[in-house]
Write an enzyme that holds these catalytic residues in place. Structure first.
Site, PDB file in Angstrom:
ATOM      1  N   GLU A 198       6.710  12.222   3.915  1.00 46.78           N
ATOM      2  CA  GLU A 198       6.879  10.866   3.888  1.00 46.78           C
ATOM      3  C   GLU A 198       5.515  10.526   3.144  1.00 46.78           C
ATOM      4  O   GLU A 198       4.182  10.865   3.869  1.00 46.78           O
ATOM      5  CB  GLU A 198       7.174  10.246   5.226  1.00 46.78           C
ATOM      6  CG  GLU A 198       7.243   8.639   5.000  1.00 46.78           C
ATOM      7  CD  GLU A 198       8.039   8.065   5.969  1.00 46.78           C
ATOM      8  OE1 GLU A 198       8.716   8.776   6.856  1.00 46.78           O
ATOM      9  OE2 GLU A 198       7.977   6.764   6.070  1.00 46.78           O
ATOM     10  N   ASN A 241       7.353   8.895  12.224  1.00 46.13           N
ATOM     11  CA  ASN A 241       8.957   8.869  12.198  1.00 46.13           C
ATOM     12  C   ASN A 241       9.594   9.954  12.692  1.00 46.13           C
ATOM     13  O   ASN A 241      10.013  10.831  11.886  1.00 46.13           O
ATOM     14  CB  ASN A 241       9.337   8.574  10.846  1.00 46.13           C
ATOM     15  CG  ASN A 241       8.897   6.942  10.458  1.00 46.13           C
ATOM     16  OD1 ASN A 241       8.572   6.258  11.234  1.00 46.13           O
ATOM     17  ND2 ASN A 241       8.580   6.961   9.146  1.00 46.13           N
ATOM     18  N   LYS A 318       4.943   6.405  17.401  1.00 45.43           N
ATOM     19  CA  LYS A 318       5.144   5.131  16.632  1.00 45.43           C
ATOM     20  C   LYS A 318       6.331   4.635  17.430  1.00 45.43           C
ATOM     21  O   LYS A 318       7.486   5.117  17.475  1.00 45.43           O
ATOM     22  CB  LYS A 318       5.570   5.767  15.191  1.00 45.43           C
ATOM     23  CG  LYS A 318       6.002   4.287  14.484  1.00 45.43           C
ATOM     24  CD  LYS A 318       6.248   4.910  12.910  1.00 45.43           C
ATOM     25  CE  LYS A 318       6.738   4.062  12.196  1.00 45.43           C
ATOM     26  NZ  LYS A 318       6.884   3.837  10.620  1.00 45.43           N
ATOM     27  N   GLU A 322       9.434  -0.478  12.473  1.00 45.66           N
ATOM     28  CA  GLU A 322      10.226  -0.100  11.448  1.00 45.66           C
ATOM     29  C   GLU A 322      11.412   0.755  11.885  1.00 45.66           C
ATOM     30  O   GLU A 322      11.772   1.826  11.353  1.00 45.66           O
ATOM     31  CB  GLU A 322       9.446   1.050  10.440  1.00 45.66           C
ATOM     32  CG  GLU A 322       8.117   0.205   9.464  1.00 45.66           C
ATOM     33  CD  GLU A 322       7.296   0.944   8.634  1.00 45.66           C
ATOM     34  OE1 GLU A 322       7.422   2.163   8.872  1.00 45.66           O
ATOM     35  OE2 GLU A 322       6.971   0.345   7.751  1.00 45.66           O
ATOM     36  N   ARG A 367       3.596 -10.258   9.176  1.00 43.50           N
ATOM     37  CA  ARG A 367       3.260  -9.335   9.483  1.00 43.50           C
ATOM     38  C   ARG A 367       1.816  -8.648   9.794  1.00 43.50           C
ATOM     39  O   ARG A 367       1.629  -7.772  10.912  1.00 43.50           O
ATOM     40  CB  ARG A 367       3.859  -8.282   8.413  1.00 43.50           C
ATOM     41  CG  ARG A 367       3.557  -6.727   8.412  1.00 43.50           C
ATOM     42  CD  ARG A 367       4.215  -6.048   7.482  1.00 43.50           C
ATOM     43  NE  ARG A 367       3.778  -4.728   7.126  1.00 43.50           N
ATOM     44  CZ  ARG A 367       3.901  -3.943   6.204  1.00 43.50           C
ATOM     45  NH1 ARG A 367       5.014  -4.192   5.166  1.00 43.50           N
ATOM     46  NH2 ARG A 367       3.632  -2.740   6.111  1.00 43.50           N
ATOM     47  N   LYS A 391      -4.514   1.062  12.324  1.00 41.68           N
ATOM     48  CA  LYS A 391      -4.729   1.442  10.769  1.00 41.68           C
ATOM     49  C   LYS A 391      -6.013   0.343  10.389  1.00 41.68           C
ATOM     50  O   LYS A 391      -6.349  -0.441  10.950  1.00 41.68           O
ATOM     51  CB  LYS A 391      -3.501   0.681   9.982  1.00 41.68           C
ATOM     52  CG  LYS A 391      -2.328   1.795  10.121  1.00 41.68           C
ATOM     53  CD  LYS A 391      -1.267   1.323   9.128  1.00 41.68           C
ATOM     54  CE  LYS A 391      -0.070   2.326   9.457  1.00 41.68           C
ATOM     55  NZ  LYS A 391       1.119   2.153   8.293  1.00 41.68           N
ATOM     56  N   ASP A 396      -1.324  -2.580   5.804  1.00 40.97           N
ATOM     57  CA  ASP A 396      -0.917  -1.283   5.389  1.00 40.97           C
ATOM     58  C   ASP A 396      -1.720  -0.309   4.241  1.00 40.97           C
ATOM     59  O   ASP A 396      -0.797  -0.088   3.529  1.00 40.97           O
ATOM     60  CB  ASP A 396       0.667  -1.282   5.416  1.00 40.97           C
ATOM     61  CG  ASP A 396       1.447  -0.034   5.456  1.00 40.97           C
ATOM     62  OD1 ASP A 396       0.630   1.058   5.854  1.00 40.97           O
ATOM     63  OD2 ASP A 396       2.357   0.154   5.161  1.00 40.97           O
ATOM     64  N   GLU A 424      -0.723   6.375  -1.009  1.00 41.88           N
ATOM     65  CA  GLU A 424       0.476   5.683  -0.902  1.00 41.88           C
ATOM     66  C   GLU A 424       0.336   4.488  -1.928  1.00 41.88           C
ATOM     67  O   GLU A 424       1.481   4.119  -2.621  1.00 41.88           O
ATOM     68  CB  GLU A 424       1.219   5.357   0.544  1.00 41.88           C
ATOM     69  CG  GLU A 424       2.275   4.479   0.432  1.00 41.88           C
ATOM     70  CD  GLU A 424       2.748   4.032   1.875  1.00 41.88           C
ATOM     71  OE1 GLU A 424       2.057   4.566   2.933  1.00 41.88           O
ATOM     72  OE2 GLU A 424       3.800   3.392   1.843  1.00 41.88           O
TER      73      GLU A 424
HETATM   74  C1  GCV Z   1       5.545   6.852   8.520  1.00 43.00           C
HETATM   75  C2  GCV Z   1       4.189   2.371   6.150  1.00 43.00           C
HETATM   76  C3  GCV Z   1       4.819   3.640   5.154  1.00 43.00           C
HETATM   77  C4  GCV Z   1       5.870   4.475   6.051  1.00 43.00           C
HETATM   78  C5  GCV Z   1       5.104   4.819   7.022  1.00 43.00           C
HETATM   79  C6  GCV Z   1       4.417   3.760   8.007  1.00 43.00           C
HETATM   80  C7  GCV Z   1       3.775   3.995   9.327  1.00 43.00           C
HETATM   81  O1  GCV Z   1       5.082   1.365   6.099  1.00 43.00           O
HETATM   82  O2  GCV Z   1       5.382   3.022   3.981  1.00 43.00           O
HETATM   83  O3  GCV Z   1       6.226   5.421   5.285  1.00 43.00           O
HETATM   84  O4  GCV Z   1       5.906   5.647   7.995  1.00 43.00           O
HETATM   85  O5  GCV Z   1       3.618   2.994   7.226  1.00 43.00           O
HETATM   86  O6  GCV Z   1       2.606   4.144   9.042  1.00 43.00           O
HETATM   87  O7  GCV Z   1       4.269   4.115  10.256  1.00 43.00           O
END
Ligand code: GCV
Length: 732
Positions: A198, A241, A318, A322, A367, A391, A396, A424
């Site tokens: 991912e 995830n 996590k 999401e 958010r 983070k 993000d 990303e």
């Molecule tokens: C692993 C963002 C990314 C997701 C990621 C998420 C996270 O939303 O787009 O891919 O998921 O962060 O940090 O959990």
């Protein structure tokens, strides 16, 4: 910690009979040394002429400066590495790999310290200030000595010594003590069990779960070497995830195989876990952390893991974000969920890394506010083996964000830093964006929570509030591509993460210098323009993507390319239009008291600055304010004009990088040069795409021209809006 012998590496020949030259006679045989050096250099050069980046910063190029080389040769001609462990084998192996290619001669390994010029040994008594990972290097004209309390620390010292040689340092008058500032320096892989990564842009995952535990790729060892060389001491091989299967017996055997391979390099393995594992793989009907059966399940699972992996690091979680399950599903808090896991790990010394990246579809708040809102009130409720992993910014990993207001807001909880090394939102693996400057900017940010100097770095290393547990993690950018990271320069981001986690006082520029010297060239005239290019590179990306504090403008799902027009996602704050709020009145999101009031999450010092557009730095202006298109900037120019100029400056920055790089042709290894040339061509195309799409889109509202003299967009706005990339890599 020293583990079982590593069977996958070459073990050094320790016989003294293979001696080629005695150290003391080097000066006498200078001409011979120089000749041998030349011959070897030619051979080495022949092999590196096709450098594809696989050897990273450990390519140990031949040292062309004859004076330095001769001194190093004398200092390393006879080597004594104390110990008979897997880690001491690793040290010998690294020296055997590095010294012949750098110096042109094989070192001789001796069995007595007094017969050696380079001595690497643990101290006879504990050198308390060095702890478990620190080392002491003393260099004299003809000798070197690395001492430490543990074998792994000796390995760090060995890599530091090799780095000093690779970067051409004078080792004849050296007295260096180093100790890491952060206890756990980690890579988080977002790699799935089917090898999809991912947000990965460098090919498949390096973890081949199907073939493990039996098939142990040499790549794993090279990965471990690279990590150890920059002080990374923990890895999470699977995605946050998470797939519950990772905790099943057959997968745990695979994890054990990785842990056994990485142990000699000082690297512990941690796992991302699925909070609903008790139901998914444990046959329970609930995963409620208040349920005694659930608690027992986790305790039994921890025991099972530690039987296989005695130095297992712990769990990364996590939860309730999401769509991931979590304690919130049962009306329990994050602290309750984390503490249940912490209790299971505690008897074995494990920790919980509980992520603060939460945003739920049913939360009424914007958010960027949610992590603070959910976690700050829980301060003081977490067990002492829990760290909350935050983070770097409130949203993000955008090209630029202010530091997350959680840093400084939870004094009673150790807070871990989560950076994103994979790009990303910064152009995937085709854009040259040196992230050392991003990491440095955030770590140096002053929260002011305890007056001036309360930097984010001090929150993270635990010194601000006196926490022992400290963590800095980076979401890895590593994959099966030959060059590991998809772009030669993306290797520098992996490198910078490790170096800054070791010592956050190092400057991004010094780290870039080191990396260039080790990876690309020893010549100062070549290094200097490359470092200049790297230091400016992230700002170019900010400019052509999201200047002046804009954020979240990317296309849906894959996040590849611009999508400022996106307005069709079910929740308002998933849409770019929500964040830029461009209309005929102006642009930007109001996060002051008249808007979402995100400003209130910062200390009084920053509230006074961020609440006032005249005081807010230009770089974050539209993050905090909605301003008219003709708003006068500090420069006297209007906001519209400044915005357009920034977009164009971003593209010009890429053009300058291309020119610099072209001028270096012939002075950089051809293989490396060619790869970067191709990537820069893609970056230029995409920078123009971002610029033109965004400027055309915002122009509809600003209703002002693109200034004369600037190239006009090649296509219409509709053209950019129609572009679709169903197979863009790294999708979640
Ligand atoms: C692993 C963002 C990314 C997701 C990621 C998420 C996270 O939303 O787009 O891919 O998921 O962060 O940090 O959990």
């Amino acid at each position: 910690m020293v583990g079982p012998r590593n069977k996958w590496q070459i073990v050094a020949d320790q016989s003294e009979s293979s001696s080629m030259l005695k150290a003391r006679s080097f000066r006498k045989y200078q001409w011979l040394v120089a000749l041998l050096g030349f011959v070897l250099h030619s051979q080495v050069f022949a092999t590196v002429s096709q450098d594809d980046g696989y050897r990273l910063w450990l390519n140990y190029r031949f040292i062309t400066n004859p004076t330095l080389r001769l001194t190093y040769l004398e200092q390393t001609s006879h080597i004594y590495v104390a110990g008979n462990s897997a880690t001491s084998d690793v040290i010998r192996h690294e020296l055997q790999l590095a010294l012949p290619t750098m110096l042109g001669l094989n070192p001789v390994f001796v069995s007595q310290a007094n017969a050696a010029t380079l001595v690497i040994e643990t101290g006879t008594s504990v050198i308390s200030e060095l702890g478990d990972e620190g080392f002491h290097i003393v260099g004299k004209a003809k000798s070197l000595r690395v001492t430490a309390n543990t074998q792994v620390a000796l390995l760090y010292g060995t890599f530091a010594l090799l780095r000093s040689m690779q970067t051409g340092q004078d080792l004849a008058n050296l007295d260096v003590r180093e100790q890491p500032k952060v206890q756990r320096r980690m890579l988080n892989h977002w790699d799935d069990l089917d090898r999809h990564t991912e947000r990965g842009y460098a090919g498949q995952s390096i973890f081949d779960w199907h073939k493990l535990p039996v098939y142990k790729e040499q790549r794993y060892i090279n990965y471990a070497r690279a990590n150890a060389s920059i002080g990374i001491n923990g890895i999470v091989p699977n995605n946050v995830n998470a797939n519950a299967l990772i905790l099943t017996p057959s997968y745990l055997l695979k994890v054990q195989a990785l842990a056994d391979m990485f142990r000699p390099y000082g690297i512990k393995v941690y796992l991302s876990i699925k909070f609903s594992s008790p139901q998914q793989i444990g046959g329970l009907t609930t995963s409620d952390p208040a349920d005694p059966q659930v608690q027992q399940w986790w305790q039994d699972k921890a025991k099972e893991i530690y039987q296989l992996i005695p130095d297992f690091g712990g769990f990364l979680v996590k939860a309730n974000s999401e769509g991931q399950p979590g304690p919130g599903d049962y009306g329990r808090s994050h602290a309750m969920g984390a503490n249940m896991l912490a209790k299971a790990l505690k008897p074995f010394g494990g920790i919980v890394l509980w992520r603060a990246f939460v945003y739920a579809p049913d939360d009424e708040h914007e958010r960027s506010l949610q992590a603070y809102n959910e976690f700050a009130p829980l301060d003081g409720q977490f067990a002492d083996n829990v760290t909350v992993q935050v983070k770097n910014g409130p949203i993000d990993f955008q090209p630029r964000e202010p530091f997350s207001p959680l840093f400084g807001a939870m004094p009673n909880t150790p807070l871990a830093m989560e950076f994103q090394v994979t790009q990303e939102y910064l152009g995937f693996s085709t854009h040259l964006a040196y992230l050392g400057t991003v990491f440095e900017e955030v770590l140096d940010a002053d929260t002011w929570v305890k007056g001036q100097g309360s930097t984010v770095a001090k929150v993270v290393d635990g010194s601000l509030e006196g926490h022992d547990l400290s963590v800095m993690a980076g979401v890895a950018n590593i994959g099966m591509d030959r060059n590991w990271t998809g772009h030669i320069f993306a290797q520098a981001n992996w490198y910078a993460l490790g170096r800054l986690a070791w010592d956050h006082q190092l400057s991004a520029k010094d780290i870039a210098n080191e990396w260039v010297a080790m990876t690309l060239s020893q010549t100062p005239q070549v290094q200097q323009p490359i470092v200049t290019m790297m230091m400016a590179s992230r700002e170019h990306v900010v400019n052509y993507m999201t200047p002046l504090g804009l954020h979240h403008l990317m296309a849906t799902g894959h996040h590849y390319g611009p999508g400022p027009w996106v307005d069709n996602l079910s929740r308002a704050d998933w849409n770019p239009v929500y964040y830029h709020r461009a209309d005929t009145q102006g642009i930007g999101i109001d996060r002051t008291a008249t808007g979402t009031n995100g400003v209130a999450q910062y200390s009084a010092h920053w509230q006074a600055i961020f609440a006032d557009p005249a005081k807010t730095p230009d770089e974050l202006l539209l993050w905090f304010h909605h301003l008219p298109w003709n708003y006068p900037m500090r420069s006297g120019k209007t906001l519209w004009l400044t915005l357009v100029e920034r977009y164009y400056a971003g593209v010009e920055g890429v053009e300058q990088m291309q020119q610099t790089w072209q001028r270096l042709a012939g002075q950089i290894n051809a293989g490396q040069h060619h790869q970067v040339t191709m990537a820069l061509a893609i970056q230029l195309q995409e920078a123009k795409w971002w610029r033109d799409a965004c400027v055309l889109y915002f122009q509809q509202f600003a209703k002002q021209p693109i200034p004369e003299g600037l190239p006009q967009p090649e296509h219409s706005l509709e053209y950019y809006q129609r572009l679709a990339f169903p197979y863009a890599p790294g999708q979640g």
